[in-house]
Structures are given as structure tokens and as C-alpha cells.
Scaffold this motif. Structure first.
Motif, short mmCIF file in Angstrom:
data_model
loop_
_atom_site.label_atom_id
_atom_site.label_comp_id
_atom_site.label_asym_id
_atom_site.label_seq_id
_atom_site.Cartn_x
_atom_site.Cartn_y
_atom_site.Cartn_z
N LEU A 94 -1.45 -11.15 -12.40
CA LEU A 94 -1.86 -9.81 -12.80
C LEU A 94 -0.62 -8.95 -13.00
N LEU A 95 -0.60 -8.21 -14.10
CA LEU A 95 0.45 -7.22 -14.34
C LEU A 95 -0.10 -5.85 -13.98
N LEU A 96 0.60 -5.13 -13.12
CA LEU A 96 0.16 -3.81 -12.70
C LEU A 96 0.46 -2.79 -13.81
N SER A 97 -0.43 -2.73 -14.77
CA SER A 97 -0.26 -1.81 -15.90
C SER A 97 -0.60 -0.39 -15.46
N ARG A 106 -10.72 -7.13 -8.66
CA ARG A 106 -11.50 -7.71 -7.57
C ARG A 106 -11.81 -9.18 -7.79
N ASN A 107 -12.12 -9.55 -9.02
CA ASN A 107 -12.44 -10.95 -9.32
C ASN A 107 -11.30 -11.90 -9.01
N LEU A 108 -10.06 -11.39 -9.03
CA LEU A 108 -8.91 -12.21 -8.70
C LEU A 108 -8.83 -12.53 -7.21
N THR A 111 -1.81 -3.18 0.26
CA THR A 111 -0.68 -2.92 -0.63
C THR A 111 -0.72 -3.89 -1.80
N LEU A 112 -0.49 -3.37 -3.00
CA LEU A 112 -0.36 -4.18 -4.21
C LEU A 112 0.99 -3.87 -4.81
N TYR A 113 1.74 -4.91 -5.19
CA TYR A 113 3.02 -4.62 -5.82
C TYR A 113 3.44 -5.77 -6.74
N LYS A 173 6.85 -14.91 -12.02
CA LYS A 173 6.73 -14.12 -13.24
C LYS A 173 5.27 -13.72 -13.45
N GLY A 174 5.04 -12.41 -13.65
CA GLY A 174 3.70 -11.91 -13.90
C GLY A 174 2.79 -11.90 -12.68
#
Length: 328
Positions: A126-129, A324-326, A172-174, A201-202
Motif C-alpha cells: 500500500l502506498l500512503l497517498s 481494511r481489506n489488506l 500507527t501506519l507509515y 518498496k511500496g
């Protein structure tokens, strides 16, 4: 990497019997009683060791007869992406012995030890866009209870705003790719193969800290916190915490397009837009316009209903639902 879900950790703290520290191979720091001067323990910290580029703490407390081990999943070296789990815990302890710092009884620790603090961790593709970060900020289920802060400029932390330490809840998400390439990780990163470097990566990392045995048992649905009971838990504490903050998902059949077909709802929508969805700031100003606290509270409840309608989109389009699905 195996996609089958098993609980994984970036950090664990283990307490076991002090007899399982069989031998020290370097000079450990000594601890003395402040009044009697009696030696009460020994400890090693990698913070004082330029040769170990990750967190490792080893301590013995003689009065309590305990051995404490706390370490990062970086102890796994080339297996670092797998994190600490039931499949890698023994490798962690073997690698501690191979550092020539000390010798520990691995089987004894695994048999008798208990886990007293952890960082439950999950790496996702996941990319935190900006879109995802804005959705996370705007769709907190209870904006009064949970506050958010930036995490090292590479992510976001949501914290339950309470004073008792044991009641604090965080997630925490980063951006793990950026974090692993920071200067503080440079020495460790240089010890890894290019294949391992490419793995991150990513990647976005999710972390939930369970800082006490009580929290571990609660979130992992366990009667005790023995090592293998914790590592074999089928619970998903990251998903549990995510749902506490953002609410549980709704079905597609529950979804309705938002309609503001009366003056009151339409005017509240304009007010929310004016404050860019910042309900905390809006509530402060609303309270200043009402003579009674109850009047302001009633108005805010109506505004919150409109806000939830405004931020509700089809499950197939909702960034929160995709995130959430991830975690499933």
C-alpha cells in the motif's frame, strides 16, 4: 512471502528465569541497590554498542530472579521481512547467542518464558497517498476519543485520548520503504542483500503496541501470556484496533447516496465544508454560540449525522474499506 495470516511482531519483550543466562562474554553494566550498595542486577543495551545496529536489551534482576530479553525483528537479519513469529522466534534467540555477547538457554526460555510487551506488526502492499491520509483523518469514528499525529513525517498515529496509561490505544501506519532508508537504519540496511532491500518498496507498515501483559491477553484473547500461546494466537489485533477507530464495515446494500434535500441539512453541510471537516474546531465554535452546553451538544449530534453521510461512499470506492481489506 507466505500470504497465510499468522500474527507477527516487530518487537517483543520476554521475561524468564535468570538461570537461563548461562554466561556473559562481554562486560555487562552492573546495577546496585541505592541504599545498601548490594549488586542487584546486570544489563546490556545495544544503544551503547556501535557494533549492533538494532535494538537489543538483556538484563538480569537478582532479587526478582528474572531474565529480560527485548529485541527488534532486525535480529533476524536476512529474514527481517518475516518479522518475529512462531516460525522465527527460535532463530531470534539463536542469533542472540551468535553475537558473542552472552549465552542463553534457548529451550528453557521458550519453555518457561512469558511475553510482556510487543509491537504487533503487519507490512502491506500500500502506498500512503494523500487521498488515503485524508480519508483516515476525516473518517475517524469518534473524533473526540481518538486524536491523530504525524509519525516521523512518513505516516500517521491514532491514539485514544485518555490519561490512564493502561487504557491508551494506538495504531500507527507509515511508509516502511522510506523509514528503512533513513540514516538511523543505514548501517543495518548495508548488511542486507539487495533482494531484502527491494522487499520494502511500496510497503506500508501497521503497528499496534501492547505494552502490558493485560493488554496482550485482552487483544490476543488469551488466558496467559506464555511465549507460544502468544505466538500461536489467531487474533488479529491490528484489525481490531482499526475497527475501533474507523468503525466496522457496512454492506453494499446499506449504502445510499447522500441527499441534502432540506434547508437544515444543507446548511450544516455548508458549515462542515467551511471547516474542512474539522469537527473538533467546529465544535469549539459551536459551543461559543450556545448559552447552554446541552444546546451545543444537540446541534453537534445533528452535525455529526450529516458529516457521516457526507463521508460515506460506496464500499467499493471507500479508501478506508480498501485499507481494511489488506488487514484481513
Amino acid at each position: 512471502m507466505n500470504d497465510e495470516y499468522i500474527i507477527t511482531f516487530d518487537r517483543v519483550k520476554i521475561k524468564s528465569n535468570h538461570k537461563y543466562l548461562l554466561k556473559t562474554k562481554i562486560r555487562f553494566n552492573e546495577m546496585f541497590h541505592s541504599r545498601s550498595g548490594e549488586r542487584i542486577g546486570l544489563f546490556y543495551s545495544s544503544k551503547d554498542d556501535i557494533n549492533i545496529p538494532y535494538n537489543l536489551f538483556i538484563a538480569v534482576n537478582y532479587p526478582k530472579q528474572t531474565l529480560t530479553l527485548e529485541f527488534s525483528s532486525k535480529i533476524l537479519k536476512e529474514y527481517y521481512p518475516y518479522l518475529i513469529s512462531k516460525a522465527t522466534i527460535k532463530e531470534c534467540l539463536i542469533n542472540i547467542n551468535q553475537l558473542d555477547i552472552c549465552k542463553i538457554n534457548i529451550d528453557g526460555i521458550l519453555s518457561d518464558g512469558a511475553i510482556t510487551s510487543v509491537d504487533v506488526t503487519r507490512d502491506t502492499d500500500l502506498l500512503l497517498s494523500d487521498n488515503i491520509l485524508n480519508s483516515l483523518n476525516s473518517q475517524v469514528n469518534n473524533y473526540r476519543r481518538f486524536k491523530w499525529t504525524h509519525y516521523d513525517k512518513e505516516g500517521i498515529t491514532f491514539t485514544k485520548d485518555v490519561k490512564p496509561k493502561d487504557c491508551v490505544e494506538t495504531i500507527t501506519l507509515y511508509n516502511k520503504e522510506k523509514e528503512i532508508n533513513t540514516n538511523c537504519n543505514k548501517k543495518f540496511l548495508n548488511s542486507l542483500s539487495q533482494q531484502i532491500k527491494n522487499y520494502f518498496k511500496g510497503k506500508t507498515r501497521f503497528e499496534v503496541t501492547l505494552s502490558t501483559p493485560k493488554k496482550i491477553k485482552s487483544y490476543l484473547e488469551l488466558a496467559d501470556n506464555k511465549i507460544f500461546n502468544v505466538l500461536n494466537s489467531n487474533a488479529n489485533p491490528i484489525l481490531t484496533q482499526f475497527d475501533r477507530i474507523f468503525g466496522k464495515p457496512y454492506s453494499t446494500s446499506d449504502f445510499q447516496q447522500p441527499i441534502f434535500d432540506n434547508y437544515e441539512d444543507w446548511s450544516m453541510k455548508i458549515l462542515i465544508d467551511r471547516y474542512e471537516g474539522d469537527l473538533k474546531r467546529l465544535e469549539q465554535d459551536i459551543r461559543s454560540k450556545f448559552a447552554s452546553r446541552s444546546g451545543a451538544s444537540k446541534r453537534m449530534k445533528k452535525i455529526e449525522v450529516v458529516y457521516r453521510v457526507m463521508t460515506t461512499v460506496s464500499p467499493s470506492e471507500n479508501p478506508i474499506e480498501k485499507v481494511r481489506n489488506l488487514l484481513l
